[in-house]
Design an enzyme around this catalytic site. Structure first.
Site, PDB file in Angstrom:
ATOM      1  CE1 TYR A 124      -3.281   2.937   1.949  1.00  0.00           C
ATOM      2  CE2 TYR A 124      -3.953   1.939  -0.121  1.00  0.00           C
ATOM      3  CZ  TYR A 124      -4.117   2.899   0.851  1.00  0.00           C
ATOM      4  OH  TYR A 124      -5.123   3.826   0.728  1.00  0.00           O
ATOM      5  NE  ARG A 131     -11.022   3.286  -0.368  1.00  0.00           N
ATOM      6  CZ  ARG A 131     -12.149   3.624   0.270  1.00  0.00           C
ATOM      7  NH1 ARG A 131     -12.490   3.030   1.405  1.00  0.00           N
ATOM      8  NH2 ARG A 131     -12.942   4.549  -0.220  1.00  0.00           N
ATOM      9  CD1 TRP A 138      -8.806  12.185   0.009  1.00  0.00           C
ATOM     10  CD2 TRP A 138      -6.729  12.844   0.527  1.00  0.00           C
ATOM     11  NE1 TRP A 138      -8.125  11.109   0.543  1.00  0.00           N
ATOM     12  CE2 TRP A 138      -6.863  11.480   0.869  1.00  0.00           C
ATOM     13  CE3 TRP A 138      -5.502  13.476   0.776  1.00  0.00           C
ATOM     14  CZ2 TRP A 138      -5.820  10.729   1.437  1.00  0.00           C
ATOM     15  CZ3 TRP A 138      -4.465  12.736   1.334  1.00  0.00           C
ATOM     16  CH2 TRP A 138      -4.623  11.377   1.654  1.00  0.00           C
TER      17      TRP A 138
END
Lengths: 224, 206
Positions: free
Chosen positions: A24, A30, A126
């Site tokens: 990741y 996530r 974001w």
């Protein structure tokens, strides 16, 4: 008879443990729920996060089952994609998924709720303009988070153990902990759990778990 | 056999996968569908104020569409043969969840020209790249199914997604590069239990 020494026993045990490599990016996003489950369960794994988006990702992407991450590679031979699938797999393998079919499904249900909360919060997370970010956050809190917490608090009290599912910790508890301790929640969500004192206490309990505490103190500081 | 009551609106939407699983498995259930005007009365009874919800034996409720579908699949032999296969099925169904999400805006767009543009964009940006990967995995798995050697709820989930009203209307060329998946979807559709249900289910817009 000579009995194996403790280091030898531990080595043998570690050789039986599957070899996990979690791919990741260097954010929580996530991938964090999987990391927390593994740390909570005390399961060693390679936390492969040094993926430069421009230099490394194009090559790594082609090796991922669906061109996305997170991905869990097991014993270097097989790969599992999709964040919630990986988290559920790890939770079930390492005793954090509930004691029977119904409890497992209840844990799945709560984790799906958290997934929905994450999706609802993505735009706010974001947003770079701090004023706009606060507006977006407050709207999500009012429209989505508070109504959800009202229900969760009722279920939590009714369940009676202090945990969301059954009598002990499951990945559902960890999922709520992860969501309510994201950077944006930590910064803007001071009042979010005011009407959910039992959930607040549960989240503190998860945070006080020694394995989780140790990981959280040393993990990279990231924006999301 | 447990007594199942599935609460959802009278649309396919997020309830259809569970309905298809139950029909495929030949498991009777109360397919409780309500109209929008009746929703407020039921909302407060649902665990999180949302549907679908599965009520089991009139006493316990399970929410979240994929959790319900996974529970039913596992209870009725459609989830894979071991932990790894179960997780692979979960993975494919999560992919379908993402595809549903991508298709939400085109699905509810009322201007047909704009709808086609939105659909084509989702197809190009999201569906085709995904199908390229799925087709590779399907061929590599051998046996014609997504997971293991037999039908799982993953196969049913792909069938459900690729036979939605919008896909049926606009998605004629969607499988031009995914012949094995196309064949799998036809196989699911030809199952007698699924066929009988699909022929008699209410016609809805989504």
């Amino acid at each position: 008879m000579v009995f194996p020494s403790r280091p030898v026993k531990l080595l043998r045990e570690s050789l039986k443990m599957p070899g996990y490599k979690l791919y990741y990016f260097d954010v929580r996003g996530r991938g964090e729920l999987c990391r927390l489950i593994l740390h909570c369960a005390g399961v060693p794994f390679e936390d492969f996060r040094d993926i430069d988006y421009f230099k490394d990702w194009p090559t790594i992407k082609t090796r991922m089952p669906f061109g996305q991450v997170p991905v869990l590679e097991v014993d270097g031979v097989k790969m599992l994609a999709q964040s919630m699938t990986i988290a559920r797999y790890l939770a079930r393998r390492h005793g954090l998924a509930g004691q029977n079919d119904w409890e497992q499904s209840q844990a799945d249900m709560y984790c799906d709720c958290v997934y929905d909360l994450h999706n609802a919060t993505v735009d706010a997370t974001w947003e770079e303009d701090p004023v706009k970010q606060k507006d977006l956050f407050n709207k999500v809190n009012q429209d989505t988070i508070q109504p959800h917490l009202e229900k969760v608090e009722q279920h939590l009290v009714k369940n009676g153990s202090g945990h969301l599912v059954g009598q002990g910790l499951t990945w559902a508890d960890i999922a709520y902990y992860a969501y309510f301790t994201t950077p944006i929640m930590t910064r803007l969500g001071g009042e979010v759990l005011t009407k959910a004192p039992h959930l607040k206490k549960l989240i503190e309990t998860v945070g006080n778990n020694p394995n989780i505490q140790k990981y959280v103190e040393t993990r990279p500081v990231t924006s999301g």
